[in-house]
Motif scaffolding. Structure first.
Motif, short mmCIF file in Angstrom:
data_model
loop_
_atom_site.label_atom_id
_atom_site.label_comp_id
_atom_site.label_asym_id
_atom_site.label_seq_id
_atom_site.Cartn_x
_atom_site.Cartn_y
_atom_site.Cartn_z
N LEU A 31 0.79 -1.15 -0.07
CA LEU A 31 0.01 0.01 0.18
C LEU A 31 0.81 1.24 0.12
O LEU A 31 0.61 2.25 -0.76
N GLY A 32 1.77 1.19 0.99
CA GLY A 32 2.70 2.48 0.75
C GLY A 32 3.41 2.72 -0.44
O GLY A 32 3.71 3.74 -0.96
N SER A 33 3.78 1.61 -1.14
CA SER A 33 4.69 1.72 -2.45
C SER A 33 3.59 2.23 -3.36
O SER A 33 3.99 3.01 -4.07
N VAL A 34 2.32 1.67 -3.58
CA VAL A 34 1.32 2.28 -4.47
C VAL A 34 1.11 3.90 -4.02
O VAL A 34 1.12 4.60 -5.17
N LEU A 35 0.90 4.07 -2.63
CA LEU A 35 0.68 5.50 -2.61
C LEU A 35 2.24 6.24 -2.73
O LEU A 35 1.61 7.26 -3.33
N LEU A 36 3.15 6.02 -2.95
CA LEU A 36 4.54 6.86 -3.17
C LEU A 36 4.39 6.86 -4.57
O LEU A 36 4.71 7.98 -5.19
N LYS A 37 3.96 6.06 -5.34
CA LYS A 37 3.82 6.16 -6.96
C LYS A 37 2.95 7.03 -7.39
O LYS A 37 2.87 8.10 -8.05
N GLN A 38 1.69 7.08 -6.40
CA GLN A 38 0.61 8.14 -6.73
C GLN A 38 1.23 9.53 -6.51
O GLN A 38 0.75 10.44 -7.09
N LEU A 48 1.37 11.44 0.40
CA LEU A 48 2.65 11.56 1.05
C LEU A 48 2.70 11.15 2.33
O LEU A 48 3.19 9.98 2.66
N PHE A 49 1.87 11.94 3.13
CA PHE A 49 1.45 11.35 4.42
C PHE A 49 1.10 10.00 4.91
O PHE A 49 1.63 8.91 5.51
N PHE A 50 0.05 9.50 3.96
CA PHE A 50 -0.40 8.13 4.26
C PHE A 50 0.69 7.34 3.71
O PHE A 50 0.58 6.15 4.46
N ALA A 51 1.42 7.37 2.74
CA ALA A 51 2.30 6.52 2.16
C ALA A 51 3.31 6.19 3.34
O ALA A 51 3.75 5.21 3.81
N ILE A 52 3.91 7.49 3.93
CA ILE A 52 4.64 7.25 5.01
C ILE A 52 4.42 6.68 6.25
O ILE A 52 4.99 6.04 6.98
N LEU A 53 2.91 6.85 6.64
CA LEU A 53 2.39 6.34 7.71
C LEU A 53 2.32 4.70 7.60
O LEU A 53 2.80 3.96 8.26
N ALA A 54 1.77 4.18 6.15
CA ALA A 54 1.82 2.72 5.85
C ALA A 54 2.95 2.09 5.96
O ALA A 54 3.28 1.03 6.45
#
Length: 119
Positions: A31-38, A48-54
């Motif tokens: 999930l974090g990797s997908v959010l970083l790509k987004q 970015l906040f949710f990616a770092i959190l995940a």
């Protein structure tokens, strides 16, 4: 129930919870990797906040597992994440896999297979 059966049931229940945490850590990393790509595509700050959190929660779970001696499971989880993220990249983001990436995926699959073999 006698003492050895009770100890065995306790040990199996404990290992089951560790495998659940390992699965949750893998899902968190994915999930974090997908959010970083987004975030890289859109630049929206809260993504970015949710990616770092995940990713942070996944790392905390991963460290807990390594402290309890589940190194082999961690390696299998890492290789599974390589495969999952490659498939997600191709499906969700239209990325193309070249020959070196396909060879890496084949090696990841081979490593999972080797780890799963009994001695």
């Amino acid at each position: 129930m006698n003492q050895p059966e009770s100890e065995y049931i306790t040990k199996v229940a404990s290992m089951s919870s560790y495998w659940f945490v390992l699965s949750a850590a893998g899902a968190s990393f994915t999930l974090g990797s997908v959010l970083l790509k987004q975030f890289a595509d859109t630049g929206v700050g809260y993504v970015l906040f949710f990616a770092i959190l995940a990713l942070g929660l996944g790392n905390l779970a991963y460290v807990r597992l390594l402290a309890h001696g589940l190194g082999q499971g961690a390696v299998m989880s890492s290789m599974s994440q390589v495969i999952a993220l490659s498939v997600l990249g191709a499906v969700l983001f239209g990325e193309r896999l070249a020959i070196p990436q396909l060879a890496g995926l084949a090696l990841a699959i081979a490593s999972i297979w080797l780890f799963s073999q009994t001695r």
